[in-house]
Design a protein around this motif. Structure first.
Motif, PDB file in Angstrom:
ATOM      1  N   PRO A  62       0.814  -1.229   0.000  1.00 46.85           N
ATOM      2  CA  PRO A  62       0.000   0.000   0.000  1.00 46.85           C
ATOM      3  C   PRO A  62       0.842   1.272   0.000  1.00 46.85           C
ATOM      4  N   ALA A  63       0.327   2.283  -0.667  1.00 50.02           N
ATOM      5  CA  ALA A  63       1.041   3.560  -0.748  1.00 50.02           C
ATOM      6  C   ALA A  63       1.249   4.171   0.632  1.00 50.02           C
ATOM      7  N   GLU A  64       0.259   4.002   1.521  1.00 45.10           N
ATOM      8  CA  GLU A  64       0.382   4.576   2.861  1.00 45.10           C
ATOM      9  C   GLU A  64       1.442   3.877   3.701  1.00 45.10           C
ATOM     10  N   GLU A  65       1.949   2.740   3.202  1.00 42.49           N
ATOM     11  CA  GLU A  65       3.007   2.032   3.910  1.00 42.49           C
ATOM     12  C   GLU A  65       4.321   2.079   3.133  1.00 42.49           C
ATOM     13  N   GLY A  66       4.412   3.012   2.197  1.00 41.50           N
ATOM     14  CA  GLY A  66       5.658   3.231   1.486  1.00 41.50           C
ATOM     15  C   GLY A  66       5.799   2.514   0.161  1.00 41.50           C
ATOM     16  N   GLY A  67       4.762   1.786  -0.267  1.00 40.36           N
ATOM     17  CA  GLY A  67       4.823   1.058  -1.517  1.00 40.36           C
ATOM     18  C   GLY A  67       4.149   1.795  -2.660  1.00 40.36           C
ATOM     19  N   PRO A  68       4.124   1.214  -3.845  1.00 41.24           N
ATOM     20  CA  PRO A  68       3.480   1.865  -4.996  1.00 41.24           C
ATOM     21  C   PRO A  68       1.963   1.787  -4.955  1.00 41.24           C
ATOM     22  N   GLY A  69       1.396   0.851  -4.174  1.00 41.90           N
ATOM     23  CA  GLY A  69      -0.051   0.753  -4.053  1.00 41.90           C
ATOM     24  C   GLY A  69      -0.741   0.427  -5.370  1.00 41.90           C
ATOM     25  N   CYS A  70      -0.149  -0.454  -6.168  1.00 40.97           N
ATOM     26  CA  CYS A  70      -0.713  -0.782  -7.474  1.00 40.97           C
ATOM     27  C   CYS A  70      -1.929  -1.703  -7.344  1.00 40.97           C
ATOM     28  N   ASP A  71      -2.790  -1.673  -8.349  1.00 38.33           N
ATOM     29  CA  ASP A  71      -3.881  -2.636  -8.393  1.00 38.33           C
ATOM     30  C   ASP A  71      -3.351  -3.954  -8.963  1.00 38.33           C
ATOM     31  N   PRO A  72      -4.113  -5.057  -8.810  1.00 37.14           N
ATOM     32  CA  PRO A  72      -3.614  -6.375  -9.223  1.00 37.14           C
ATOM     33  C   PRO A  72      -3.350  -6.519 -10.714  1.00 37.14           C
ATOM     34  N   LEU A  73      -3.831  -5.584 -11.540  1.00 35.84           N
ATOM     35  CA  LEU A  73      -3.576  -5.689 -12.969  1.00 35.84           C
ATOM     36  C   LEU A  73      -2.092  -5.503 -13.286  1.00 35.84           C
ATOM     37  N   PHE A  74      -1.366  -4.817 -12.416  1.00 36.78           N
ATOM     38  CA  PHE A  74       0.064  -4.615 -12.652  1.00 36.78           C
ATOM     39  C   PHE A  74       0.840  -5.939 -12.575  1.00 36.78           C
ATOM     40  N   PRO A  75       0.698  -6.737 -11.488  1.00 36.66           N
ATOM     41  CA  PRO A  75       1.389  -8.039 -11.513  1.00 36.66           C
ATOM     42  C   PRO A  75       0.867  -8.981 -12.590  1.00 36.66           C
ATOM     43  N   ILE A  76      -0.390  -8.826 -13.000  1.00 31.80           N
ATOM     44  CA  ILE A  76      -0.911  -9.623 -14.111  1.00 31.80           C
ATOM     45  C   ILE A  76      -0.159  -9.287 -15.391  1.00 31.80           C
ATOM     46  N   LEU A  77       0.014  -8.013 -15.658  1.00 35.20           N
ATOM     47  CA  LEU A  77       0.752  -7.583 -16.846  1.00 35.20           C
ATOM     48  C   LEU A  77       2.193  -8.084 -16.811  1.00 35.20           C
ATOM     49  N   LEU A  78       2.814  -7.983 -15.652  1.00 32.37           N
ATOM     50  CA  LEU A  78       4.196  -8.446 -15.485  1.00 32.37           C
ATOM     51  C   LEU A  78       4.308  -9.936 -15.783  1.00 32.37           C
ATOM     52  N   THR A  79       3.381 -10.709 -15.242  1.00 30.92           N
ATOM     53  CA  THR A  79       3.397 -12.165 -15.438  1.00 30.92           C
ATOM     54  C   THR A  79       3.214 -12.532 -16.902  1.00 30.92           C
ATOM     55  N   GLU A  80       2.264 -11.908 -17.565  1.00 33.61           N
ATOM     56  CA  GLU A  80       1.993 -12.243 -18.962  1.00 33.61           C
ATOM     57  C   GLU A  80       3.138 -11.860 -19.878  1.00 33.61           C
ATOM     58  N   GLU A  81       3.750 -10.723 -19.631  1.00 32.71           N
ATOM     59  CA  GLU A  81       4.843 -10.299 -20.499  1.00 32.71           C
ATOM     60  C   GLU A  81       6.048 -11.217 -20.360  1.00 32.71           C
ATOM     61  N   ILE A  82       6.362 -11.649 -19.138  1.00 32.93           N
ATOM     62  CA  ILE A  82       7.477 -12.577 -18.958  1.00 32.93           C
ATOM     63  C   ILE A  82       7.183 -13.904 -19.645  1.00 32.93           C
ATOM     64  N   ALA A  83       5.930 -14.360 -19.561  1.00 32.53           N
ATOM     65  CA  ALA A  83       5.562 -15.638 -20.179  1.00 32.53           C
ATOM     66  C   ALA A  83       5.709 -15.606 -21.685  1.00 32.53           C
ATOM     67  N   ARG A  84       5.593 -14.438 -22.283  1.00 33.71           N
ATOM     68  CA  ARG A  84       5.655 -14.309 -23.737  1.00 33.71           C
ATOM     69  C   ARG A  84       7.066 -13.951 -24.203  1.00 33.71           C
ATOM     70  N   SER A  85       8.079 -14.529 -23.555  1.00 30.82           N
ATOM     71  CA  SER A  85       9.456 -14.187 -23.902  1.00 30.82           C
ATOM     72  C   SER A  85      10.357 -15.395 -23.699  1.00 30.82           C
ATOM     73  N   PRO A  86      11.532 -15.389 -24.329  1.00 34.89           N
ATOM     74  CA  PRO A  86      12.520 -16.448 -24.052  1.00 34.89           C
ATOM     75  C   PRO A  86      12.853 -16.552 -22.568  1.00 34.89           C
ATOM     76  N   ALA A  87      12.856 -15.425 -21.866  1.00 35.06           N
ATOM     77  CA  ALA A  87      13.138 -15.439 -20.428  1.00 35.06           C
ATOM     78  C   ALA A  87      12.099 -16.246 -19.674  1.00 35.06           C
ATOM     79  N   GLY A  88      10.847 -16.122 -20.095  1.00 33.60           N
ATOM     80  CA  GLY A  88       9.792 -16.870 -19.429  1.00 33.60           C
ATOM     81  C   GLY A  88       9.981 -18.360 -19.577  1.00 33.60           C
TER      82      GLY A  88
END
Length: 386
Positions: A62-88
């Protein structure tokens, strides 16, 4: 339709984040995967620090605890992009997915625990893993024998954990044990500890898995490891159940979305390959059998994408139940395996070469049917819900 979240469903912040992730994968991950697969501990700890500098970690703090406070769509995007790569294909679904463990700290950590770990998680200084599985306790968590014996204000831990993703690299382990009180209560009573894996008495041994070789799967051995009782996360005797219920739901969602994205990536690689590879004087693509098979795969991908959009919508609106998340993990991992199997076949002999991207995708797809709770466990959970 490219297997990603539709642009009209993304804010400018989501799009900027996705662009950052794509660039990071292209520049800092893809070129080094083959090297990492041969390294003793897989990918280096410096990768996490680089990710931290770009704001790719601790997304749900959470932003009030010093974090970015992102919604869950951000880790979803991160996961999908890694999966669509040689790195994934080299790292599997568990690279920055380990960052999802922060949910446990967010939900059940004390102010002191959060103050200690949040800044280091955000910077990439601390990487995380979860220690549940043991040689005789995989899906049956009640069979766990790793013991934390009470000794004044401390626990003394003895036991073993296995199949620990990031185990060679991780600094912080969400360790599930039986304490003295757990033993007295009997089955179903477990405690989770925030374990610093650099504590004396802990040994690690790398496990050579059939896939995701740039990761660092390990066995962990605990011999008279002394830690303060302040390392308890949540309450003693509540290490599973409510303690990790929401984590497991989101984990299954991310595994499902990763599987769909990886299947799409396998199809894209295969389509490019059969249009270039020639047999008997013509492209593999030009054979009727190839076009029939590609037509089947394309249809599966269209159906999977519709399911994926519905899964994201239900999760983001808070109405996704555990039965549906189990069904998603079951179906998506089976779909991924079936698609990558057909794609490997269309690659012919090159598909059997360990260094080929399609072979890496196929091998990890096989693990996906076991990882995160075997598909038989998912079937059982679905059946009991009926």
């Amino acid at each position: 339709m490219d297997g990603r979240v539709m642009d009209e469903g993304l804010s400018l912040e989501h799009k900027a984040f996705r662009n950052t992730v794509q660039r990071f994968i292209r520049e800092r991950m893809d070129p080094f995967c083959q090297k990492w697969e041969k390294a003793e501990n897989g990918h280096p700890a410096s990768l996490w620090r680089e990710a931290g500098e770009l704001g790719l970690l601790g997304l749900l703090i959470p932003a009030e605890e010093g974090g970015p406070g992102c919604d869950p769509l951000f880790p979803i995007l991160l996961t999908e992009e890694i999966a669509r790569s040689p790195a994934g294909a080299s790292l599997g679904s568990i690279t920055f997915g380990a960052d999802l463990l922060t949910l446990l700290l967010i939900e059940f950590g004390t102010p002191e625990q959060k103050a200690r770990y949040y800044p280091r998680i955000l910077s990439g200084e601390v990487t995380q893993c979860i220690g549940i599985s043991e040689p005789d306790a995989g899906s049956d968590v009640n069979a766990i024998t790793t013991r934390a014996r009470s000794d004044g204000d401390d626990f003394v831990i003895n036991g073993q954990k296995t199949y620990i993703s990031h185990g060679m690299l991780a600094d912080l382990c969400y360790l599930v044990v039986k304490t003295d009180d757990d033993v007295e209560r009997g089955r179903g009573s477990l405690t989770m500890l925030l374990m610093d894996l650099n504590t004396p008495g802990i040994e690690r041994r790398r496990m050579d898995m059939i896939a995701a070789k740039a990761s660092s799967t390990a066995e962990l051995f605990f011999t008279d490891v002394r830690v303060p009782k302040s390392t308890i996360l949540g309450k003693e005797g509540q290490g599973l159940g409510a303690n990790i219920s929401q984590f497991l739901l989101f984990d299954r969602v991310l595994m499902s979305l990763r599987a769909i994205a990886a299947a799409r990536y396998a199809f894209d690689l295969t389509l490019d390959y059969v249009k270039e590879r020639k047999v008997f004087g013509k492209r593999v693509f030009d054979f009727q059998n190839t076009q029939f098979k590609l037509g089947e795969l394309k249809t599966k991908l269209i159906v999977a994408d519709a399911f994926r959009r519905d899964l994201i919508a239900k999760f983001m609106s808070g109405i996704l139940d555990h039965m549906t998340s189990s069904a998603a993990k079951l179906w998506c991992s089976e779909h991924e395996y079936a698609v990558t199997d057909d794609c490997l076949q269309l690659h012919g002999g090159f598909g059997c070469v360990a260094e080929s991207p399609i072979s890496k995708l196929f091998s990890f797809a096989r693990i996906e049917r076991i990882y995160g709770g075997t598909n038989e466990i998912q079937k059982g959970a679905i059946g009991r819900s009926l």
